[in-house]
Motif scaffolding. Structure first.
Motif, PDB file in Angstrom:
ATOM      1  N   PHE A  69      12.720  -7.620 -16.718  1.00 10.89           N
ATOM      2  CA  PHE A  69      11.304  -7.410 -16.967  1.00 10.89           C
ATOM      3  C   PHE A  69      11.068  -6.997 -18.421  1.00 10.89           C
ATOM      4  CE2 PHE A  69       7.265  -5.024 -15.969  1.00 10.89           C
ATOM      5  CZ  PHE A  69       6.616  -6.020 -15.264  1.00 10.89           C
ATOM      6  N   PHE A 106      13.916  -5.520  -7.395  1.00  7.97           N
ATOM      7  CA  PHE A 106      12.692  -4.729  -7.557  1.00  7.97           C
ATOM      8  C   PHE A 106      12.296  -4.032  -6.259  1.00  7.97           C
ATOM      9  CE2 PHE A 106       8.111  -4.028  -7.707  1.00  7.97           C
ATOM     10  CZ  PHE A 106       8.039  -3.240  -8.848  1.00  7.97           C
ATOM     11  N   ALA A 123      10.139   1.113 -13.788  1.00  6.96           N
ATOM     12  CA  ALA A 123      10.324  -0.333 -13.700  1.00  6.96           C
ATOM     13  C   ALA A 123       9.028  -1.080 -13.965  1.00  6.96           C
ATOM     14  CB  ALA A 123      10.859  -0.684 -12.307  1.00  6.96           C
ATOM     15  N   GLY A 124       8.255  -0.620 -14.935  1.00  4.09           N
ATOM     16  CA  GLY A 124       6.954  -1.251 -15.129  1.00  4.09           C
ATOM     17  C   GLY A 124       6.224  -1.256 -13.798  1.00  4.09           C
ATOM     18  N   MET A 125       6.371  -0.149 -13.089  1.00  6.83           N
ATOM     19  CA  MET A 125       5.889  -0.128 -11.699  1.00  6.83           C
ATOM     20  C   MET A 125       4.442   0.338 -11.631  1.00  6.83           C
ATOM     21  SD  MET A 125       7.586   1.586  -8.370  1.00  6.83           S
ATOM     22  CE  MET A 125       9.026   0.535  -8.361  1.00  6.83           C
ATOM     23  N   THR A 126       3.644  -0.486 -10.996  1.00  6.59           N
ATOM     24  CA  THR A 126       2.214  -0.225 -10.880  1.00  6.59           C
ATOM     25  C   THR A 126       1.939   0.813  -9.797  1.00  6.59           C
ATOM     26  OG1 THR A 126       1.811  -2.504 -11.515  1.00  6.59           O
ATOM     27  CG2 THR A 126      -0.001  -1.351 -10.403  1.00  6.59           C
ATOM     28  N   ARG A 131       2.504   1.964  -2.084  1.00 12.22           N
ATOM     29  CA  ARG A 131       3.680   2.679  -2.598  1.00 12.22           C
ATOM     30  C   ARG A 131       3.480   4.191  -2.514  1.00 12.22           C
ATOM     31  NH1 ARG A 131       4.182  -1.446  -7.747  1.00 12.22           N
ATOM     32  NH2 ARG A 131       5.056  -3.173  -6.527  1.00 12.22           N
ATOM     33  N   GLN A 146      -1.959  -8.381 -14.252  1.00 12.67           N
ATOM     34  CA  GLN A 146      -1.379  -9.694 -13.946  1.00 12.67           C
ATOM     35  C   GLN A 146      -2.068 -10.787 -14.752  1.00 12.67           C
ATOM     36  OE1 GLN A 146       1.276  -9.839 -11.638  1.00 12.67           O
ATOM     37  NE2 GLN A 146       1.040  -7.635 -11.923  1.00 12.67           N
ATOM     38  N   GLN A 170       7.168 -12.658  -8.584  1.00 14.52           N
ATOM     39  CA  GLN A 170       8.392 -11.898  -8.418  1.00 14.52           C
ATOM     40  C   GLN A 170       8.275 -11.116  -7.119  1.00 14.52           C
ATOM     41  OE1 GLN A 170       9.426  -9.211 -11.589  1.00 14.52           O
ATOM     42  NE2 GLN A 170      11.423  -8.763 -10.674  1.00 14.52           N
ATOM     43  N   GLY A 172       7.952  -8.849  -4.125  1.00 13.04           N
ATOM     44  CA  GLY A 172       7.625  -7.435  -3.906  1.00 13.04           C
ATOM     45  C   GLY A 172       6.780  -6.787  -4.986  1.00 13.04           C
ATOM     46  N   THR A 173       6.286  -7.582  -5.917  1.00 13.69           N
ATOM     47  CA  THR A 173       5.485  -7.008  -7.009  1.00 13.69           C
ATOM     48  C   THR A 173       3.997  -7.070  -6.678  1.00 13.69           C
ATOM     49  OG1 THR A 173       5.302  -9.144  -8.102  1.00 13.69           O
ATOM     50  CG2 THR A 173       7.193  -7.758  -8.713  1.00 13.69           C
ATOM     51  N   THR A 174       3.207  -6.471  -7.550  1.00 15.34           N
ATOM     52  CA  THR A 174       1.767  -6.534  -7.357  1.00 15.34           C
ATOM     53  C   THR A 174       1.253  -7.962  -7.570  1.00 15.34           C
ATOM     54  OG1 THR A 174       1.632  -5.675  -9.613  1.00 15.34           O
ATOM     55  CG2 THR A 174       1.177  -4.138  -7.837  1.00 15.34           C
ATOM     56  N   ASP A 212       3.092  -9.918 -14.551  1.00 23.20           N
ATOM     57  CA  ASP A 212       2.564  -8.949 -15.515  1.00 23.20           C
ATOM     58  C   ASP A 212       2.490  -9.543 -16.931  1.00 23.20           C
ATOM     59  OD1 ASP A 212       3.739  -7.628 -13.190  1.00 23.20           O
ATOM     60  OD2 ASP A 212       3.205  -5.759 -14.180  1.00 23.20           O
ATOM     61  N   GLU A 236      -4.034  -2.748 -14.087  1.00 25.90           N
ATOM     62  CA  GLU A 236      -3.063  -1.884 -13.410  1.00 25.90           C
ATOM     63  C   GLU A 236      -2.552  -0.818 -14.369  1.00 25.90           C
ATOM     64  OE1 GLU A 236      -0.042  -4.437 -11.665  1.00 25.90           O
ATOM     65  OE2 GLU A 236      -1.546  -5.849 -10.945  1.00 25.90           O
ATOM     66  N   TYR A 238       1.048   1.517 -15.126  1.00 21.09           N
ATOM     67  CA  TYR A 238       2.446   1.784 -14.799  1.00 21.09           C
ATOM     68  C   TYR A 238       2.687   3.290 -14.786  1.00 21.09           C
ATOM     69  CZ  TYR A 238       3.525  -3.099 -16.190  1.00 21.09           C
ATOM     70  OH  TYR A 238       3.582  -4.458 -16.323  1.00 21.09           O
TER      71      TYR A 238
END
Ligand code: GLN
Length: 300
Positions: A69, A106, A123-126, A131, A146, A170, A172-174, A212, A236, A238
């Protein structure tokens, strides 16, 4: 990519060593140094808890990520580097902890944080309501969103044109969530690595990718004949995922993130990576790359 392959071929035997050392590339020397520094800062902070008690393994801060990523996390030689890697290193340094990176799929990151296998998910996680049912998030450290990637000359010009198309995301991502929930009659192809989805667009196997914005820029720069549509799809933020059972660590992380905003460290890190999008990514060198999607469904 070439560099990585060479390293990979030459050092298969070193793989164990690399994973033991952690993918952030922290050396024993660095650790010794930061430990000394941080004993002092913990005292200054007046925390009743010693930093060593903050994590699952005393003295070690394990951060989980998916190093596919860029520019947030990606492979460079035998290290995982990027914005999140630098943030993780900085947090470890401030807490006087040795930093170890666990590179994983991810969708394994949140389970790793929940189980205590990792202390932090970076992880650049939104930040996302689903979650939040399983983990806490730190204060956000960057804005993101996105975007849509298509082949040059594609008939897809806006999000409305995605209906009925085959769209790569990808897993499991947003982006996955957005396409699955919002695009009518889309066929959703889920990849473990975003870049493989972009290669599939390049090869005409799928119609578009939703991913993203910053990784999109890097992927498109490495995949001739692909482009990003102007209109962003989502807004979003992170943030860092922390176990719901570890509020002490969450508080420390928030304190350090606030310091980083104030002392300019965050801007320095972000500018270092986002200031130069010209540099191509290390394209999938990490694998016997297959650009097959791991999962396909049709969206509602
Ligand atoms: N921001 C997206 C999400 O949180 C993608 C993150 C990633 O692929 N590392 O789902």
């Amino acid at each position: 990519m070439k560099k990585f392959k060479k390293v990979l071929a030459a050092t298969v035997a070193a793989t164990m060593l690399i994973s033991m050392a952690g993918c952030g590339g922290t050396t024993a020397d660095d650790t010794a140094e930061t430990t000394t520094e941080n004993t002092a800062s913990a005292e200054d902070g007046g925390s009743s808890e010693t930093p060593a008690d903050l994590t699952s393994n005393e003295g070690v801060l394990v951060w989980a990520t998916n190093a596919e990523f860029p520019p947030y996390e990606y492979h460079e030689g035998d290290s995982v580097v990027g914005i999140d890697a630098e943030i993780a290193d900085y947090i470890g340094e401030q807490l006087g902890l040795e930093v170890q990176c666990e590179d994983m799929a991810f969708d394994s990151i949140i389970p790793a944080v929940v189980s205590g296998k990792a202390d932090l998910g970076i992880a650049g996680m939104t930040v996302d309501p689903d979650r939040l049912e399983n983990v806490n998030f730190s204060d956000p450290y960057v804005n993101a969103g996105q975007v849509i990637i298509v082949a040059e000359g594609s008939d897809i010009a806006t999000a409305d044109d995605l209906a009925g198309k085959t769209i790569g995301v990808q897993l499991g991502t947003t982006g996955d969530q957005y396409v699955t929930e919002n695009i009518t009659d889309a066929t959703v192809e889920r990849y473990n690595k975003g870049f493989e989805a972009v290669q599939a667009v390049q090869q005409g196997k799928i119609d578009a990718v939703v991913i993203d914005g910053e990784p999109a820029k890097q992927f498109v720069a490495s995949a001739e004949g692909t482009q990003i549509l102007d209109e962003p799809l989502t807004e979003e933020e992170y943030a860092i995922a922390v176990s719901k059972d570890n509020e002490a660590l969450l508080n420390e992380v928030n304190k350090i993130l606030a310091e980083m905003q104030e002392n300019g460290k965050m801007a320095e890190i972000v500018n270092k990576y986002l200031g130069d999008n010209a540099e191509a990514v290390d394209d999938g060198a990490t694998q016997e790359s297959s650009d097959e999607a791991v999962e396909t469904t049709t969206a509602a």
